[in-house]
Design a protein around this motif. Structure first.
Motif, PDB file in Angstrom:
ATOM      1  N   GLN A  87       0.852  -1.181   0.000  1.00  0.00           N
ATOM      2  CA  GLN A  87       0.000   0.000   0.000  1.00  0.00           C
ATOM      3  C   GLN A  87       0.892   1.238   0.000  1.00  0.00           C
ATOM      4  O   GLN A  87       1.986   1.224   0.585  1.00  0.00           O
ATOM      5  N   TRP A  88       0.412   2.304  -0.620  1.00  0.00           N
ATOM      6  CA  TRP A  88       1.220   3.501  -0.769  1.00  0.00           C
ATOM      7  C   TRP A  88       0.462   4.699  -0.196  1.00  0.00           C
ATOM      8  O   TRP A  88      -0.751   4.684  -0.119  1.00  0.00           O
ATOM      9  N   PRO A  89       1.187   5.768   0.227  1.00  0.00           N
ATOM     10  CA  PRO A  89       2.624   6.013   0.056  1.00  0.00           C
ATOM     11  C   PRO A  89       3.502   5.371   1.126  1.00  0.00           C
ATOM     12  O   PRO A  89       4.723   5.358   0.993  1.00  0.00           O
ATOM     13  N   VAL A  90       2.909   4.864   2.232  1.00  0.00           N
ATOM     14  CA  VAL A  90       3.691   4.229   3.297  1.00  0.00           C
ATOM     15  C   VAL A  90       3.269   2.768   3.408  1.00  0.00           C
ATOM     16  O   VAL A  90       2.181   2.467   3.888  1.00  0.00           O
ATOM     17  N   PRO A  91       4.087   1.825   2.933  1.00  0.00           N
ATOM     18  CA  PRO A  91       3.716   0.414   3.057  1.00  0.00           C
ATOM     19  C   PRO A  91       3.605   0.011   4.528  1.00  0.00           C
ATOM     20  O   PRO A  91       4.576   0.136   5.285  1.00  0.00           O
ATOM     21  N   PRO A  92       2.423  -0.421   4.970  1.00  0.00           N
ATOM     22  CA  PRO A  92       2.266  -0.764   6.381  1.00  0.00           C
ATOM     23  C   PRO A  92       2.832  -2.142   6.695  1.00  0.00           C
ATOM     24  O   PRO A  92       3.103  -2.950   5.802  1.00  0.00           O
ATOM     25  N   LEU A  93       2.996  -2.378   7.995  1.00  0.00           N
ATOM     26  CA  LEU A  93       3.388  -3.705   8.433  1.00  0.00           C
ATOM     27  C   LEU A  93       2.277  -4.310   9.275  1.00  0.00           C
ATOM     28  O   LEU A  93       1.461  -3.594   9.850  1.00  0.00           O
ATOM     29  N   HIS A  94       2.244  -5.631   9.307  1.00  0.00           N
ATOM     30  CA  HIS A  94       1.322  -6.371  10.168  1.00  0.00           C
ATOM     31  C   HIS A  94       2.161  -7.174  11.150  1.00  0.00           C
ATOM     32  O   HIS A  94       3.199  -7.729  10.775  1.00  0.00           O
ATOM     33  N   VAL A  95       1.739  -7.225  12.412  1.00  0.00           N
ATOM     34  CA  VAL A  95       2.534  -7.850  13.465  1.00  0.00           C
ATOM     35  C   VAL A  95       1.811  -9.102  13.981  1.00  0.00           C
ATOM     36  O   VAL A  95       0.902  -8.996  14.811  1.00  0.00           O
ATOM     37  N   LYS A 156       3.350   2.639   9.848  1.00  0.00           N
ATOM     38  CA  LYS A 156       1.923   2.368   9.837  1.00  0.00           C
ATOM     39  C   LYS A 156       1.734   0.871  10.100  1.00  0.00           C
ATOM     40  O   LYS A 156       2.342   0.042   9.431  1.00  0.00           O
ATOM     41  N   VAL A 157       0.923   0.551  11.090  1.00  0.00           N
ATOM     42  CA  VAL A 157       0.668  -0.845  11.472  1.00  0.00           C
ATOM     43  C   VAL A 157      -0.802  -1.163  11.199  1.00  0.00           C
ATOM     44  O   VAL A 157      -1.692  -0.400  11.600  1.00  0.00           O
ATOM     45  N   VAL A 158      -1.057  -2.274  10.522  1.00  0.00           N
ATOM     46  CA  VAL A 158      -2.427  -2.704  10.231  1.00  0.00           C
ATOM     47  C   VAL A 158      -2.670  -4.030  10.942  1.00  0.00           C
ATOM     48  O   VAL A 158      -1.975  -5.014  10.700  1.00  0.00           O
ATOM     49  N   GLN A 159      -3.671  -4.046  11.821  1.00  0.00           N
ATOM     50  CA  GLN A 159      -4.037  -5.257  12.542  1.00  0.00           C
ATOM     51  C   GLN A 159      -5.506  -5.585  12.270  1.00  0.00           C
ATOM     52  O   GLN A 159      -6.296  -4.716  11.886  1.00  0.00           O
ATOM     53  N   LEU A 160      -5.867  -6.855  12.484  1.00  0.00           N
ATOM     54  CA  LEU A 160      -7.234  -7.312  12.210  1.00  0.00           C
ATOM     55  C   LEU A 160      -8.091  -7.253  13.467  1.00  0.00           C
ATOM     56  O   LEU A 160      -7.811  -7.937  14.458  1.00  0.00           O
ATOM     57  N   PHE A 161      -9.126  -6.447  13.417  1.00  0.00           N
ATOM     58  CA  PHE A 161     -10.140  -6.377  14.462  1.00  0.00           C
ATOM     59  C   PHE A 161     -11.357  -7.193  14.013  1.00  0.00           C
ATOM     60  O   PHE A 161     -11.420  -7.647  12.864  1.00  0.00           O
TER      61      PHE A 161
END
Length: 215
Positions: A87-95, A156-161
């Protein structure tokens, strides 16, 4: 709320968490060693299917963090993101892997950010860090190669809710040095995607990290 994770982040059934912890956002003061390497072929499989569908960038990001100050007090942490999301402009990470030595942090991470925090023990030396949990361990020795310089930026961090993916921003500013870490890791999945060896690193000292509320 069920939080997807790798097996190393499963929380033992006999762990008793506090009933509450500090709400997001969190302002913290940290020392840390962040490192990265090209993702292994097994790395993307550690993501939930819903996030894999977004596309991935084959970079693994890992960090040891020592929180000097936080809304739940001082504690230590290790986390790893197997790949970045495309994803752009900041590729997020998932932990999917994260462990701490504070039950209040476990509660806060799970409730505020859907981070699958589990419990671990940590040992900090002058240039070495080690964490171990139920059937896994991660160790790193850090060596700086530059003088300190100002650093400011964010992740940017993307987590699943339960309602789906939600992003949160992590801002960082303070002082850092470039360097290398020498890493060893073991565990049911960690040994296949958190690669051993010598990797480039960003070594951060006495800096401020702000972890925003999910959006």
């Amino acid at each position: 709320m069920r939080i997807p994770s790798v097996p190393e982040s499963l929380l033992a059934t006999d762990v008793v968490l506090p009933e509450s912890s500090a709400p997001a956002p969190w302002k913290t003061r940290i020392d840390a060693a962040f490192w990265w390497h090209r993702a292994s072929p097994e790395a993307a499989a550690q993501l939930p299917v819903e996030l894999r569908a977004l596309g991935t960038i084959p970079v693994t990001l890992v960090a040891f963090v020592r929180y000097r100050e936080s809304p739940v007090g001082p504690y230590s942490e290790v986390f790893a993101s197997p790949v970045l999301l495309r994803q752009w402009p900041v590729p997020p990470l998932h932990v999917p892997f994260i462990a701490v030595d504070s039950l209040a942090s476990v509660h806060g991470g799970r409730v505020n950010w859907a981070l699958p925090k589990t419990v671990a023990s940590f040992e900090w030396g002058p240039s070495s860090i080690a964490a171990s949990g139920d059937g896994w361990d991660v160790a790193a020795t850090a060596q700086a190669s530059t003088p300190k310089f100002p650093v400011a930026g964010g992740l940017k961090v993307v987590q699943l809710f339960d309602e789906g993916p939600r992003p949160a921003w992590v801002g960082l500013y303070g002082r850092a040095r470039l360097g290398r870490v020498t890493v060893a890791a073991s565990g049911p999945t960690l040994s296949s995607w958190l690669l051993p060896g010598r990797h480039p690193a960003l070594i951060i000292s006495d800096s401020t990290m702000n972890v925003g509320a999910p959006r």
